[in-house]
Design a protein around this motif. Structure first.
Motif, PDB file in Angstrom:
ATOM      1  N   PRO A 139      35.725  47.329  38.277  1.00 12.35           N
ATOM      2  CA  PRO A 139      35.784  46.810  39.652  1.00 12.35           C
ATOM      3  C   PRO A 139      36.619  45.587  39.761  1.00 12.35           C
ATOM      4  CG  PRO A 139      33.510  47.760  39.051  1.00 12.35           C
ATOM      5  CD  PRO A 139      34.289  47.670  37.612  1.00 12.35           C
ATOM      6  N   TYR A 140      36.464  44.590  38.760  1.00 14.21           N
ATOM      7  CA  TYR A 140      37.269  43.383  38.696  1.00 14.21           C
ATOM      8  C   TYR A 140      38.380  43.476  37.820  1.00 14.21           C
ATOM      9  CZ  TYR A 140      38.085  38.206  39.514  1.00 14.21           C
ATOM     10  OH  TYR A 140      38.462  37.266  39.803  1.00 14.21           O
ATOM     11  N   LYS A 141      39.612  43.999  38.285  1.00 14.62           N
ATOM     12  CA  LYS A 141      40.656  44.311  37.327  1.00 14.62           C
ATOM     13  C   LYS A 141      41.541  43.149  36.919  1.00 14.62           C
ATOM     14  CE  LYS A 141      41.199  47.904  40.522  1.00 14.62           C
ATOM     15  NZ  LYS A 141      40.070  49.143  39.704  1.00 14.62           N
ATOM     16  N   SER A 142      41.477  41.746  37.739  1.00 15.56           N
ATOM     17  CA  SER A 142      42.372  40.889  37.398  1.00 15.56           C
ATOM     18  C   SER A 142      42.204  39.934  36.246  1.00 15.56           C
ATOM     19  CB  SER A 142      42.444  40.004  38.627  1.00 15.56           C
ATOM     20  OG  SER A 142      41.271  39.568  38.885  1.00 15.56           O
ATOM     21  N   SER A 143      41.022  40.195  35.350  1.00 14.68           N
ATOM     22  CA  SER A 143      41.013  38.845  34.540  1.00 14.68           C
ATOM     23  C   SER A 143      40.137  39.408  33.432  1.00 14.68           C
ATOM     24  CB  SER A 143      40.393  37.671  35.122  1.00 14.68           C
ATOM     25  OG  SER A 143      40.211  36.775  34.120  1.00 14.68           O
ATOM     26  N   ILE A 144      40.332  39.267  32.105  1.00  9.58           N
ATOM     27  CA  ILE A 144      39.555  39.336  30.979  1.00  9.58           C
ATOM     28  C   ILE A 144      38.395  38.380  30.864  1.00  9.58           C
ATOM     29  CG2 ILE A 144      39.371  39.391  28.531  1.00  9.58           C
ATOM     30  CD1 ILE A 144      42.186  40.727  28.414  1.00  9.58           C
ATOM     31  N   ASN A 145      38.967  37.184  31.205  1.00 13.22           N
ATOM     32  CA  ASN A 145      37.954  35.910  30.991  1.00 13.22           C
ATOM     33  C   ASN A 145      38.104  34.810  32.091  1.00 13.22           C
ATOM     34  OD1 ASN A 145      36.172  33.949  30.148  1.00 13.22           O
ATOM     35  ND2 ASN A 145      36.578  34.073  27.953  1.00 13.22           N
ATOM     36  N   GLY A 146      37.616  35.242  33.397  1.00 14.89           N
ATOM     37  CA  GLY A 146      37.754  34.453  34.514  1.00 14.89           C
ATOM     38  C   GLY A 146      36.950  33.020  34.457  1.00 14.89           C
ATOM     39  N   SER A 147      36.291  32.883  33.576  1.00 15.86           N
ATOM     40  CA  SER A 147      35.649  31.503  33.370  1.00 15.86           C
ATOM     41  C   SER A 147      36.571  30.365  33.063  1.00 15.86           C
ATOM     42  CB  SER A 147      34.525  31.718  32.446  1.00 15.86           C
ATOM     43  OG  SER A 147      33.364  32.363  32.983  1.00 15.86           O
ATOM     44  N   LEU A 148      37.820  31.088  32.069  1.00 17.62           N
ATOM     45  CA  LEU A 148      38.633  30.014  31.599  1.00 17.62           C
ATOM     46  C   LEU A 148      39.442  29.021  32.458  1.00 17.62           C
ATOM     47  CD1 LEU A 148      40.118  31.923  28.474  1.00 17.62           C
ATOM     48  CD2 LEU A 148      38.022  30.535  28.716  1.00 17.62           C
TER      49      LEU A 148
END
Length: 349
Positions: A139-148
Motif C-alpha cells: 500500500p505504501y510504495k514509495s519507501s523501504i525505510n521512511g524513518s530515515l
C-alpha cells in the motif's frame, strides 16, 4: 558525565514506539490517520510527538555534550559513533534481505539501485528511498525505510550546535541560544518557506528544518533552567499540561507546542522515577534501533501477511523492540566503547 538515573531512556523508548504506531496506519493502507490525529483534528500525531520528543532530548543532551567536549573532533566523533554504525548495519541488512521481497523481471544483482542504496543513504542528505522492485505492490510504495528522513535534520542540528564551540565559554552563550530559539520559532510559525530553494538543494524542507530546530533549541535552552523546588517543578508540569490541552481545544497548538512540549519532556525526563528510570540499565537504549528498523519490518509484514492496522501495530512493535535490543547490544553499545578515543588524544579544531 550525565547520570543515566533519569527517565530519558524510558521517554525515548515511548517516543520510538509512538512513531511505529502512527506508521502502522499508512503502511497498512488505512485511509484514516492515527487515533491522536483524529482526536485533535490533525493538530497532533503520535509520530510527531515521538519525533519532536527525540529532538527536544537531543538538543538538551547534545548541547551539554558540547559544553563538556575537549574539541570539535571529539564532539563529531561521538556523534558519528552514535549515528553511523547502526545505520550502516540496517542498510546492509536491507540490501541483503531485499531479494526475499523482490519483484522484478530484472535479476536482482543487475539492478543498479541496489548498489546506490547504501552509499546514498550514508550521505544522510541525498537519501535513496527505495530499491526498484522492492515493496512496489505494498500500500505504501514509495519507501523501504521512511524513518530515515529525520537523520539528516538531526545531523544538521549537530552542525549548528558545533558552531557554538568557539563561544561556549563566553558569558553571552545563553543569549545566543535564546536568539536561536526565537528565530526558529518565528521562521517555523510565520515564515516556513524562507530559503526554501536553498534547503531543497540539500533535499531538505525548510518548514521541517525550522520546526525541528525550534524543538531542538528548546531543549538546548532548558539546560539553563534550574528548578530547585520539586513543588515548583510539579506546578510547572501541571500548568504546561493545562496549556497544552487548552491550546488543542482552541486549535492554537501550533503556536504553543514549542514551549509546552520541551518543558514537559525535559522536566519529566530529568526526574528519576522508580522502575522506569531503570529501563536503560535493564534493556539498554533501544530507541534508535527501534526507530530505524521498524519501518522495513512493517513493510515486510505487510508484504507477507497483508496485516491490517492493529495486527501490524502489535507485531511490528514486538519485532522492532527485539531488533532495537539487538542493535543496541551488538552494534551501538560496542561502537560507543570508542567514544573517548579522540578525547584521549586531545585533538582540538
Amino acid at each position: 558525565m550525565i547520570s543515566r538515573s533519569n527517565n530519558f531512556d524510558f521517554l525515548r523508548l515511548i517516543f520510538a514506539s509512538l512513531v511505529v504506531i502512527t506508521h502502522s496506519y499508512p503502511l497498512s493502507g488505512a485511509a484514516e490517520a492515527d487515533f491522536l490525529s483524529q482526536l485533535t483534528q490533525g493538530q497532533m500525531m503520535f509520530s510527531s510527538i515521538g519525533v519532536h520528543g527525540f529532538f527536544i532530548i537531543s538538543g538538551y543532551l547534545i548541547f551539554k555534550s558540547l559544553l563538556r567536549c575537549k574539541g570539535l573532533a571529539d564532539f563529531y566523533w561521538k556523534r558519528v559513533l552514535r549515528l553511523f554504525p547502526a545505520l550502516l548495519i540496517v542498510l546492509i541488512l536491507t540490501v541483503l534481505l531485499a531479494p526475499f521481497v523482490y519483484e522484478s523481471s530484472l535479476p536482482y544483482l543487475k539492478n543498479n539501485s541496489i548498489y546506490t542504496y547504501i552509499p546514498k543513504n550514508l550521505t544522510l542528505f541525498f537519501r535513496q528511498r527505495g530499491i526498484d522492485g522492492v515493496f512496489e505492490n505494498n500500500p505504501y510504495k514509495s519507501s523501504i525505510n521512511g524513518s530515515l528522513w529525520t537523520i539528516c535534520y538531526e545531523f544538521s542540528m549537530y552542525v549548528m550546535v558545533s558552531l557554538l564551540f568557539f563561544v561556549r565559554t563566553k558569558p553571552f552563550i545563553n543569549i545566543i541560544v535564546v536568539l536561536l530559539f526565537i528565530s526558529s520559532y518565528i521562521l517555523s510559525v510565520f515564515y516556513p518557506d524562507f530559503l526554501y530553494g536553498v534547503f531543497i538543494k540539500m533535499e531538505l524542507v525548510s518548514s521541517s528544518f525550522y520546526n525541528l530546530m525550534c524543538f531542538f533549541t528548546g531543549g538546548m535552552l532548558l539546560t539553563y533552567w534550574k528548578i530547585k523546588s520539586k513543588k515548583t517543578e510539579n506546578i510547572i508540569i501541571i500548568f504546561s499540561l493545562i496549556i497544552l490541552i487548552a491550546s488543542i481545544y482552541l486549535q492554537v497548538f501550533k503556536y504553543t507546542c514549542y514551549f509546552t512540549l520541551p518543558i514537559l519532556v525535559i522536566l519529566i525526563g530529568n526526574r528519576s522515577t522508580q522502575y522506569i528510570n531503570k529501563v536503560g540499565t535493564v534493556i539498554g537504549d533501544t530507541s534508535y534501533g527501534i526507530y530505524i528498523y521498524s519501518f522495513p519490518i512493517q513493510q515486510t509484514l505487510v508484504y507477507f501477511f497483508k496485516f491490517d492496522t492493529v495486527p501490524l501495530m502489535i507485531f511490528s512493535l514486538i519485532l522492532s523492540l527485539l531488533l532495537g535490543y539487538l542493535s543496541w547490544h551488538l552494534v551501538e553499545k560496542r561502537a560507543l566503547k570508542y567514544k573517548d578515543l579522540v578525547s584521549k588524544k586531545a585533538i582540538p579544531l
